[in-house]
Motif scaffolding. Structure first.
Motif, mmCIF file in Angstrom:
data_model
loop_
_atom_site.group_PDB
_atom_site.id
_atom_site.type_symbol
_atom_site.label_atom_id
_atom_site.label_comp_id
_atom_site.label_asym_id
_atom_site.label_seq_id
_atom_site.Cartn_x
_atom_site.Cartn_y
_atom_site.Cartn_z
ATOM 1 N N ARG A 21 -10.099 14.677 -1.323
ATOM 2 C CA ARG A 21 -9.790 13.414 -0.642
ATOM 3 C C ARG A 21 -8.432 13.462 0.032
ATOM 4 N NH1 ARG A 21 -13.101 9.147 -1.817
ATOM 5 N NH2 ARG A 21 -14.838 9.825 -3.102
ATOM 6 N N ARG A 22 -8.333 12.675 1.079
ATOM 7 C CA ARG A 22 -7.044 12.499 1.735
ATOM 8 C C ARG A 22 -6.169 11.627 0.838
ATOM 9 N NH1 ARG A 22 -5.455 8.944 6.684
ATOM 10 N NH2 ARG A 22 -6.637 7.467 5.453
ATOM 11 N N LEU A 23 -4.903 11.967 0.722
ATOM 12 C CA LEU A 23 -3.995 11.157 -0.094
ATOM 13 C C LEU A 23 -3.828 9.763 0.502
ATOM 14 C CD1 LEU A 23 -1.649 10.733 -2.237
ATOM 15 C CD2 LEU A 23 -0.115 11.680 -0.498
ATOM 16 N N VAL A 24 -4.005 8.753 -0.349
ATOM 17 C CA VAL A 24 -3.670 7.377 0.045
ATOM 18 C C VAL A 24 -2.536 6.963 -0.895
ATOM 19 C CG1 VAL A 24 -4.467 4.987 0.168
ATOM 20 C CG2 VAL A 24 -6.004 6.847 0.841
ATOM 21 N N TYR A 25 -1.316 6.980 -0.378
ATOM 22 C CA TYR A 25 -0.152 6.781 -1.245
ATOM 23 C C TYR A 25 0.272 5.318 -1.232
ATOM 24 C CZ TYR A 25 4.282 7.415 -3.545
ATOM 25 O OH TYR A 25 5.323 7.316 -4.431
ATOM 26 N N LEU A 26 0.006 4.639 -2.340
ATOM 27 C CA LEU A 26 0.311 3.204 -2.451
ATOM 28 C C LEU A 26 1.215 2.931 -3.652
ATOM 29 C CD1 LEU A 26 -3.289 1.782 -1.719
ATOM 30 C CD2 LEU A 26 -1.445 2.256 -0.090
ATOM 31 N N ASP A 27 2.168 3.845 -3.875
ATOM 32 C CA ASP A 27 3.108 3.668 -4.990
ATOM 33 C C ASP A 27 4.538 3.682 -4.458
ATOM 34 O OD1 ASP A 27 3.965 3.279 -7.570
ATOM 35 O OD2 ASP A 27 3.776 5.388 -8.156
ATOM 36 N N ASN A 28 4.720 3.013 -3.342
ATOM 37 C CA ASN A 28 6.008 3.062 -2.648
ATOM 38 C C ASN A 28 7.113 2.284 -3.335
ATOM 39 O OD1 ASN A 28 5.425 4.562 -0.037
ATOM 40 N ND2 ASN A 28 3.713 3.152 -0.200
ATOM 41 N N ALA A 29 6.747 1.295 -4.162
ATOM 42 C CA ALA A 29 7.782 0.557 -4.881
ATOM 43 C C ALA A 29 8.410 1.452 -5.949
ATOM 44 C CB ALA A 29 7.205 -0.709 -5.512
ATOM 45 N N ALA A 30 7.677 2.486 -6.371
ATOM 46 C CA ALA A 30 8.239 3.449 -7.328
ATOM 47 C C ALA A 30 9.145 4.425 -6.592
ATOM 48 C CB ALA A 30 7.122 4.194 -8.054
#
Lengths: 412, 139
Positions: A21-30
């Motif tokens: 899978r393509r990375l879907v990065y939704l941990d930007n607050a970290a």
């Protein structure tokens, strides 16, 4: 408005695949990902300019010092202040707040004094004050949050009073997506001759910030959450207040004159920059700030406001899903929970689809208690995220529910 | 793959936990929080004639932590103190790949967790709590 598809090419990690899978990065607050411009600034520094700063008189030492001080000026400009003397490099927000809690708190807090913070603080703006209170006999008071996650400002007006010496508050919540009225808190603090500290870890990366307009006395933020490297952040403080404070760490660079039995301190901001600093990281943070300013912080805010609202709407369509925080005036964060899928299990199932979200208490255990949960799941967006990624998140959540539901259905 | 982690056995223990609840006047009562994620468990036991006469657990957390706690209660019930300690040691060794999982046992369902290092603490939470409880009950 900038072109999201175009800037995604600046972030090499977004090309990564997780399994198939393509990375879907939704941990930007970290932590945020880094554009090539920042990575190259680090490489360029190490390949061409590396030396220790402020000490050598050789060529490289001069260049390194110039680069480091240029980064300081860029960040001061980014936070809309001419005071480079008040702009201290730290390891990050946590160290910046600890600096204040030690160097100001230990010196000026007395028994009976009060430090007013909120129920929604990240541990980084709570634990340092607990330690300062233990050391000085000062007391902590807490501004409660209302049901929708916003601050109870009526209660704030009652709590902030003659005994208050400092008010501390997160500018934006890493869980609730609220933007707190820190300007008003600063007024209340100042009416009572108290100081105002703003924890900007979740605001500086996402909103146009002016420390002057906020009216605060201290502002802290972390580089790694705003496209910069780990290991660097800043404390901005009003120079006249920083001047009165004792040093935080002692050692090289922070001194003027050292004798065997006593020493005197260097000028601001160097008084608070003991030892060899994270020079390359500071230079990298300067490049990150350049990058953000090229996008325009108003545009960044608008992009994330749209994504935050879109995510709130898409996720609220999922049956039984609880969303935390207010409906409007949100940052690009959504925290949520499902009655039948624990956040940990949810994020594990999402990871299987290449979607990175955070689950847990988000370093806000008192807030979790207030919300009556042990943990939540959290998706947080940044400059490079898209509505398609939020669609992928929403459908993956639905699939995770079905997966868990299938087991419940199999019950005898 | 996910199917290896979330097996029918784990989901069964998660959704129909064995020995869930509290014990009045327990000889052993130990609370443990996983600071990484906020998951928590409390384990209770009556200790009689050197044996774990009854054991229960209570808490909230992910499927792995709660299923593992449920399996632990079945595993430790009726065991002598020494046997219980050995079970805990063995389980922890299995979770770091130093011992084989027993083939014909529910515990084998937790084998998949080893591939996810961040989740190993979830699986060992109740077991660590019980060991702490045994240590404290001694005094």
């Amino acid at each position: 408005m900038y072109d999201v598809e175009e800037i995604r090419h600046h972030f090499p990690i977004l090309e990564r695949r997780i399994g198939d899978r393509r990375l879907v990065y939704l941990d930007n607050a970290a932590t945020s990902q880094k554009p090539r411009q920042v990575i190259e600034a680090l490489t360029d520094y190490y390949e061409h300019h590396n030396a220790n700063i402020h000490r050598g008189v050789h060529h490289l030492a001069e260049e390194a010092t110039v680069a480091y001080e240029a980064a300081r000026r860029k960040i001061a400009h980014f936070l809309d202040t001419p005071d480079t003397a008040g702009l201290v490099f730290t390891r990050g927000t946590t160290e910046a707040i600890n600096l204040v809690a030690y160097a100001w708190g230990r010196k000026f807090l007395r028994e009976g004094d009060e430090v007013v913070i909120t129920e929604a603080e990240h541990h980084s703006n709570l634990v340092p004050w607990q330690l300062a209170a233990q050391a000085t006999g000062a007391k902590l008071r807490f501004i409660p949050i209302l049901e929708d996650g916003t601050l109870d400002m009526e209660e704030a007006e009652r709590l902030i009073g003659a005994r208050t010496r400092l008010v501390g508050c997160i500018h934006a919540s890493n869980v609730l997506a609220t933007i707190n009225p820190v300007e008003r808190l600063a007024e209340l603090a100042h009416e009572n001759d108290a100081l105002m500290l703003v924890d900007g870890a979740q605001s500086a990366p996402h909103l146009p910030v002016s420390v002057e307009a906020l009216g605060c006395d201290f502002f802290a933020c972390s580089g790694h959450k705003m496209l910069g490297p780990t290991g660097v952040g800043v404390l901005w403080g009003k120079p006249e207040i920083l001047e009165e404070m004792d040093p935080f760490l002692g050692g090289g660079e922070m001194i003027r004159e050292v004798h065997l039995d006593h020493s005197t301190w260097n000028d601001l901001p160097y008084k608070f920059e003991a030892g060899t600093m994270n020079v390359a990281q500071a230079v990298g943070l300067g490049a990150a700030v350049d990058y953000l300013e090229s996008l325009g912080m108003e545009n960044v805010r608008e992009h994330e406001r749209r994504l935050g609202e879109y995510a709130y709407r898409r996720l609220s369509e999922i049956e039984d899903l609880t969303l935390y925080g207010p409906k409007r005036e949100r940052t690009g964060i959504v925290s949520f929970s499902l009655p039948d899928v624990h956040p940990h299990d949810l994020s594990q199932l999402l990871d299987e689809e290449g979607i990175a979200i955070r689950s847990g208490h988000h370093c806000t255990q008192p807030l979790m208690r207030r919300l009556g949960v042990a943990a939540t799941a959290r998706a947080s967006f940044y400059v490079y995220n898209t509505e398609e990624e939020i669609d992928a998140l929403a459908s993956a959540i639905v699939r995770a529910r079905e997966f868990f539901g299938a087991f419940s259905g199999a019950k005898p | 793959m996910m199917r290896e982690l979330y097996t029918q056995v784990i989901m069964d223990h998660y959704q129909r936990p064995r020995n869930r609840g509290t014990l009045e006047g327990a000889d052993l009562e130990e609370h443990l929080l996983n600071p990484l994620c906020g998951d928590e468990v409390t384990v209770y036991a009556h200790l009689r004639d050197g044996k774990v006469a009854d054991v229960k657990f209570d808490g909230r957390g992910c499927s792995i932590s709660q299923a593992s706690a449920s399996m632990m209660t079945e595993r430790l019930m009726g065991r002598s103190r020494e046997e219980a300690e050995k079970e805990i040691r063995t389980f922890k060794a299995m979770m770091i790949g130093e011992k084989e999982f027993p083939a014909m046992d529910d515990l084998a369902a937790l084998k998949g967790v080893i591939q996810y290092p961040s989740r190993i603490k979830c699986a060992t939470l109740a077991w660590t709590a019980f060991q702490n409880g045994l240590d404290n009950a001694e005094n």
